[in-house]
Design a protein around this motif. Structure first.
Motif, short mmCIF file in Angstrom:
data_model
loop_
_atom_site.label_atom_id
_atom_site.label_comp_id
_atom_site.label_asym_id
_atom_site.label_seq_id
_atom_site.Cartn_x
_atom_site.Cartn_y
_atom_site.Cartn_z
N ARG A 264 0.83 -1.23 0.00
CA ARG A 264 0.00 0.00 0.00
C ARG A 264 0.85 1.27 0.00
NH1 ARG A 264 -4.89 2.18 0.76
NH2 ARG A 264 -5.09 4.00 2.11
N PRO A 265 1.90 1.38 0.84
CA PRO A 265 2.73 2.59 0.79
C PRO A 265 3.36 2.81 -0.58
CG PRO A 265 3.17 1.38 2.80
CD PRO A 265 2.33 0.49 1.94
N LEU A 266 3.74 1.73 -1.28
CA LEU A 266 4.33 1.84 -2.61
C LEU A 266 3.34 2.41 -3.60
CD1 LEU A 266 6.50 1.23 -4.78
CD2 LEU A 266 5.60 -1.11 -4.88
N PHE A 267 2.11 1.91 -3.60
CA PHE A 267 1.10 2.40 -4.54
C PHE A 267 0.75 3.85 -4.26
CE2 PHE A 267 0.67 -2.03 -5.59
CZ PHE A 267 0.19 -2.04 -6.90
N LEU A 268 0.65 4.23 -2.99
CA LEU A 268 0.34 5.63 -2.65
C LEU A 268 1.47 6.55 -3.08
CD1 LEU A 268 -1.21 5.16 0.93
CD2 LEU A 268 -2.43 5.73 -1.20
N PHE A 269 2.71 6.13 -2.84
CA PHE A 269 3.86 6.93 -3.24
C PHE A 269 3.91 7.11 -4.76
CE2 PHE A 269 8.22 6.83 -4.88
CZ PHE A 269 8.73 8.00 -4.34
N ALA A 270 3.73 6.03 -5.49
CA ALA A 270 3.80 6.09 -6.95
C ALA A 270 2.69 6.99 -7.51
CB ALA A 270 3.68 4.69 -7.54
N GLU A 371 10.63 7.28 -0.15
CA GLU A 371 11.14 6.05 -0.77
C GLU A 371 11.72 5.11 0.29
OE1 GLU A 371 12.48 7.50 -5.26
OE2 GLU A 371 13.79 7.93 -3.54
N ALA A 372 12.46 5.67 1.24
CA ALA A 372 13.04 4.86 2.31
C ALA A 372 11.94 4.20 3.14
CB ALA A 372 13.95 5.72 3.19
N TYR A 373 10.87 4.95 3.42
CA TYR A 373 9.75 4.40 4.19
C TYR A 373 9.07 3.26 3.43
CZ TYR A 373 5.11 3.99 6.23
OH TYR A 373 3.96 3.49 6.77
#
Length: 640
Positions: A264-270, A371-373
């Motif tokens: 989920r954090p990856l999709f939100l970031f992207a 990105e680190a998170y």
């Protein structure tokens, strides 16, 4: 003193001389049995259905055994018998519907299966066959096998009554299924996986589960496997790479489900930082329409995010490990962001399809806080995944960088060579290593790295990443990995990855003999079994090289390779008579195979004339049994 202590411990297992003598007789007899059949397979690349078919059918070996026994039977019936053994549950649903016809079919099928099982069991000890039989049906199976063994006509009614009552009590289907599973197990005694289970396909977790269930298996790590092991060990560059490959080949959602990843954090970031970019659209799959336009758009953005994170993390490793001699691959630091160009080998190239919005021009390899998170969240969920832990532990316990087994040498990638054909050395920890010592050193660091998953940037985990992409890596075997060029540079000449000289020299018998000698193998019948590089059958390339001293068994099981190779992979069988190359046609579906009633493989003997039959005493297991015999002989003398 130490020897007496060992013999005392051994005496606790064998309490009397009679028990020692019994075991000695047993072991010495086993030495003279024919060796079991080995199956070598490589570069599965998560193609679970194709892999599972090879395992179920014994890579065509079941059909070959049927043809040896039932020479006067109709070929179509024998094809169906082979399919029944491979897929008993599915094929049992296709038996006659009429009760009388169904009972007659069951009786005939049981007799045929018992005859085949008896034939297969002749090369094994009775104890080993017994262990392979389902406990619920062990008595019936042994009794029926005995009827064939002794041809006791006076007990024919007794044996037929067993089959009759099994049918009347509705146990026939279960018994048939049990016999089929036993035949599968005895057809392939030992499975060698010569690397690369992971990447490019969606079924890696299913392949791993199947391997864990297999009765006798070993594993030689491939570069894709060590990439995943490196991710588990905490190497962020390896983790970003396997995720990027997953989104590129469009199985990220399956990966998320299989290993309970927190994406989920990856999709939100992207979604926040990237726009649509057609160049990053995932590779099409037959069920793409099920994902929908919106999901495809999300994946395109995630693809860009992971690509940039990967290049940043790789740049960090290259910067902190100058001994890797990869400064020319620290590419983000070589970009002219103003003019969107990069200079490679003194030539300037324009960059296209760029997505550098999260890259700092002053410090291009630094991850942003977000990105680190994202990476920390994914790594935490991956390392906590019970299934992933189980799979990685299996790779550690059953795997190695290479294997010497039954006088043969197995490795996935290559033995790095210099341009003159001698062994290429790499400096690791201040010392130079080449040949066997180089593979030993890589294995040492891989095992060390995976034991210390709380340290994310130590030398061992960085070397695991180097095993994936470094020019001296015995698992990679190329001068560079041109992922950046394929994404951002139109000139395809920059996309080429130069091969280590090994791949040219491996055509020469003298080179393979040099490599075998390096690993202590001087037997004229010793060969190298190699994976990693798809064999371009469509262009006339042969998997058998160096006058039969080397066999390459990656014919391209991955669908991504099949246009180039023209087939769907090779596997290799080795029984007591020698080697057989197995060619596999592209796998379509189980339904199509069952409808055709036949498999999709063809066998070809590697040796024109069968040599003297190889017995267990000529194998690695035989070496161990002889050592046990020496210990037991000493124990006999030691006992009062």
């Amino acid at each position: 003193m130490q020897e007496n202590k060992y013999l005392s411990l051994l005496a606790e297992k064998y309490e009397t001389k009679d028990k020692v003598a019994s075991e000695l007789i047993n072991l010495e007899a086993i030495l003279n049995l024919p060796k079991g059949t080995e199956l070598y397979i490589s570069d599965i690349h998560a193609e679970y259905k194709a892999f599972n078919h090879i395992i179920r059918s014994g890579a065509g070996n079941i059909k070959e055994k049927i043809d040896e026994i039932f020479v006067d039977e109709a070929p179509e019936e024998m094809e169906r018998l082979a399919m029944l053994i491979a897929y008993p549950t599915d094929m049992l649903q296709r038996k006659p519907k009429d009760l009388e016809a169904a009972n007659e079919w069951s009786s005939q099928t049981i007799n045929r299966l018992i005859k085949l099982l008896r034939f297969l069991g002749t090369k094994y000890s009775r104890s080993k066959v017994r262990k392979a039989v389902n406990e619920d049906f062990r008595y019936f199976t042994e009794e029926l096998m005995l009827s064939l063994e002794t041809n006791q006509s006076e007990k024919a009614d007794y044996y037929q009554q067993i089959i009759k009552r099994l049918i009347e009590l509705n146990q026939a289907d279960k018994f048939i299924r049990s016999l089929c599973m036993t035949i599968q197990q005895l057809t392939v005694d030992h499975l060698h996986v010569v690397g690369d289970v992971f990447d490019r396909g969606a079924g890696a977790d299913k392949v791993m589960d199947r391997l864990i269930q297999f009765h006798n298996v070993d594993f030689q790590w491939g570069n894709h496997d060590v990439l995943w092991m490196g991710a588990y060990a905490g190497n962020m560059a390896s983790l970003a790479t396997l995720l990027r490959i997953a989104v590129k080949y469009n199985y990220l959602y399956e990966l998320e489900t299989a290993y309970s990843l927190n994406l989920r954090p990856l999709f939100l970031f992207a979604e926040e930082h990237y726009e649509l970019n057609p160049a990053f659209k995932p590779t099409a799959r037959p069920d793409d329409e099920l994902l929908g336009v919106e999901n495809q758009a999300r994946l395109t953005k995630v693809h860009q995010a992971l690509t940039m994170i990967q290049f940043k993390l790789e740049g960090q490793i290259i910067s902190r490990r100058p001994e890797f001699e990869m400064a020319d691959r620290n590419l983000l630091e070589q970009i002219d962001f103003v003019h969107k160009t990069i200079t490679l080998n003194d030539k300037e190239y324009p960059l296209e399809n760029t997505c550098f919005q999260t890259v700092s021009q002053a410090h291009p390899n630094e991850l942003t806080e977000s990105e680190a998170y994202v990476m920390a969240a994914i790594l935490s969920s991956l390392q906590k995944s019970e299934k992933f832990q189980r799979h990685m532990q299996f790779l550690v316990e059953k795997g190695s960088a290479y294997l010497v087994y039954n006088r043969h040498l197995l490795y996935h990638g290559c033995i790095p060579l210099k341009k003159d054909g001698t062994f290429l050395a790499m400096r690791i920890g201040g010392n130079l290593y080449s040949g066997r010592a180089l593979l030993d050193k890589f294995e040492e660091h891989i095992r060390r790295g995976i034991r210390h998953t709380e340290i994310y940037d130590d030398y061992s985990t960085d070397l695991m990443w180097y095993a994936w992409a470094g020019k001296c890596s015995p698992l990679f075997g190329r001068s560079s990995m041109t992922t950046f060029e394929r994404y951002f540079i139109a000139d395809k000449r920059t996309h080429k990855e130069g091969e280590n000289p090994y791949f040219a020299y491996r055509e020469r018998p003298e080179t393979i003999e040099m490599i075998l000698a390096e690993f202590g193998l001087n037997d004229p019948q010793s060969v190298v079994i190699n994976g990693h590089t798809p064999v371009k059958v469509a262009s006339g390339e042969s998997p058998i090289k160096a006058n039969g001293k080397l066999m390459v068994i990656d014919g391209g099981m991955s669908k991504a390779y099949q246009k180039t190779t023209g087939i769907a992979g090779y596997s290799l069988l080795n029984d007591s008579y020698g080697f057989k190359i197995v060619t596999h046609a592209p796998f379509t579906s189980i339904e199509e195979i069952l409808a055709k009633g036949k498999g999709n493989e063809s066998l070809k003997y590697f040796l024109d004339e069968k040599p003297k039959r190889r017995l267990i005493k000529d194998t690695t297991i035989g070496d161990k049994l002889r050592a046990d015999i020496v210990d037991l002989t000493d124990l006999m003398a030691y006992m009062p």
